[in-house]
Design an enzyme around this catalytic site. Structure first.
Site, PDB file in Angstrom:
ATOM      1  N   LYS A 190       0.784  -1.142  -0.048  1.00 29.48           N
ATOM      2  CA  LYS A 190       0.010  -0.006   0.011  1.00 29.48           C
ATOM      3  C   LYS A 190       0.976   1.283  -0.063  1.00 29.48           C
ATOM      4  O   LYS A 190       2.021   1.450   0.442  1.00 29.48           O
ATOM      5  CB  LYS A 190      -0.781   0.079   1.298  1.00 29.48           C
ATOM      6  N   ARG A 209     -10.407  -0.546  15.006  1.00 30.07           N
ATOM      7  CA  ARG A 209     -10.493   0.054  13.587  1.00 30.07           C
ATOM      8  C   ARG A 209     -11.381  -0.599  12.598  1.00 30.07           C
ATOM      9  O   ARG A 209     -12.391  -1.133  13.256  1.00 30.07           O
ATOM     10  CB  ARG A 209      -8.829   0.064  13.131  1.00 30.07           C
ATOM     11  N   TYR A 240      14.912  31.454   7.377  1.00 31.52           N
ATOM     12  CA  TYR A 240      13.769  32.116   8.029  1.00 31.52           C
ATOM     13  C   TYR A 240      13.927  32.292   9.478  1.00 31.52           C
ATOM     14  O   TYR A 240      14.094  31.297  10.350  1.00 31.52           O
ATOM     15  CB  TYR A 240      12.524  31.415   7.855  1.00 31.52           C
TER      16      TYR A 240
END
Ligand SMILES: *Cc1c(COP(=O)(O)O)cnc(C)c1O
Length: 370
Positions: free
Chosen positions: A35, A133, A263
């Site tokens: 996956k 789940r 930054y």
């Protein structure tokens, strides 16, 4: 994606890890969980490599992934872990995909599809044994098996998932395994069905029973589910990381002591400093939380990240590393010289896990396969 950054996938490591896992659980089929584009390693390439090492079972999250995998020429069993949208169900038949079913209504939909297609659509039943789940409750098992039989559904087996299999000390896995075991004893579960409970943690650490089929994800890609501790504790050091992440220096510059970097000037040099600007930032899957924390390898030496990671760039300190010029290779993850920075170490700096880093780095950069 830029032309400097490259996720290099070691296909030999994938094959090695698969063979190593097979040897760890000789009694069970090892399904390759591919996956999320094989955790960033490329689903199609990974399945190709593993198929040529006799892997015949592949797991994906979504039906669309299964379609792509089948169309790539993958001949094995492809199991869809997150179910299917009713509008897409014809693909189950046309592409020979096997859904995990966790919803009673889907049983009827599969039964209808079987009639329409005049074909058998194999399925697995998904149970929730403690993960909270996806899945049916274990106590529903007997009634489900009986329904499936009445609907002529071809149940290949049952699947559940450990919540904490990477933890060798918890009692919770024993409890999960007991609940799962109960399902295999429920009326209607037959010997020809396959039981699958183990992910990588289950394969490596839950030694009581591996069932008929295990589902290897992170271990296939060379990492231990409990991170660096797991690697330390494996006497074989059996798993080889398959992904390396490299780039090249864009510019080298000398700055004086007291100079702010990037930054917000969250880093100010405390001495004359040589900086290398790298074309890697958070849009390349290199987490911003590595700002002032991470390290990279240049000429085999560690160079610390200075200041904030930008969207497409970051700066590292190369003071004291001799002869570094623009264009030099930088290893962000992987080996260089005698040193190695792996996804577990990067995860430690950036408060995440190897799983997430492999997915985001692999899926945000050009890949090559060696
Ligand atoms: C992703 C996944 C796995 C693989 O887990 P790893 O910890 O990466 O081995 C196994 N089973 C299911 C249901 C999954 O979603």
């Amino acid at each position: 994606m830029n032309e400097y950054n490259n996720a290099i996938i070691d296909t030999g490591a994938l094959a090695h890890n698969y063979r190593y896992l097979r040897q760890r659980v000789p009694s069970a089929t090892v399904m390759a969980m591919v996956k999320s584009d094989a955790y960033g390693h490329s689903m199609v390439e990974t399945a190709r490599v593993l198929s040529s090492n006799d892997c015949r079972s592949f797991g994906v999250a979504e039906l669309s992934e299964g379609v792509v995998l089948r169309e790539s020429g993958c001949a094995g069993e492809i199991i869809i872990f997150m179910g299917f949208d009713e509008r897409d169900r014809a693909y189950l038949h046309s592409h020979g995909l096997t859904p995990l079913v966790f919803d009673r209504d889907d049983l009827g939909r599969i039964a209808d599809l079987q009639v329409q297609a005049q074909a058998t659509i194999p399925i697995y039943l998904k149970f929730d044994c403690g993960m909270s789940r996806l899945g049916f409750k274990p106590h529903a098992a007997a009634a489900l098996f009986s329904d499936c039989k009445n609907m002529n559904l071809a149940v290949q087996g049952i699947v559940s998932h450990y919540p904490s299999s990477d933890d060798r000390t918890t009692d919770n896995s024993e409890l999960t395994a007991q609940r799962f075991e109960e399902i295999t004893k429920a009326a209607g579960f037959t010997d020809s069905m396959r039981a699958s409970l183990c992910n990588s943690g289950g394969i490596l650490y839950q030694r009581h029973s591996h069932g008929d089929m295990v589902r290897a994800g992170i271990s296939l890609y060379g990492y231990y589910p409990d991170g660096a501790d797991g690697r330390k504790q494996d006497p074989d050091n059996g798993l080889r990381p398959a992904m390396k992440f490299v780039t090249r220096i864009l510019q080298v510059k000398q700055v004086a002591a007291g100079t702010g970097v990037s930054y917000g000037h969250t880093y100010v040099t405390d001495r004359d400093t040589r900086l290398a600007v790298l074309p890697v930032g958070y849009s390349d899957g290199y987490p911003r939380s590595l700002s002032n924390r991470g390290e990279v390898l240049i000429h085999g030496c560690r160079a610390p990240i200075r200041g904030r990671i930008c969207m497409n760039m970051c700066m590292v300190d190369i003071t004291g590393i001799d002869g570094v010029e623009a264009g030099a290779e930088v290893v962000l993850m992987g080996e260089q010289g005698n040193d190695i920075i792996d996804a577990d170490e990067i995860g430690g700096w950036s408060d995440t896990i190897s799983y997430e880093l492999l997915c985001t780095i692999g899926n945000s950069n050009a890949r090559s396969f060696v």
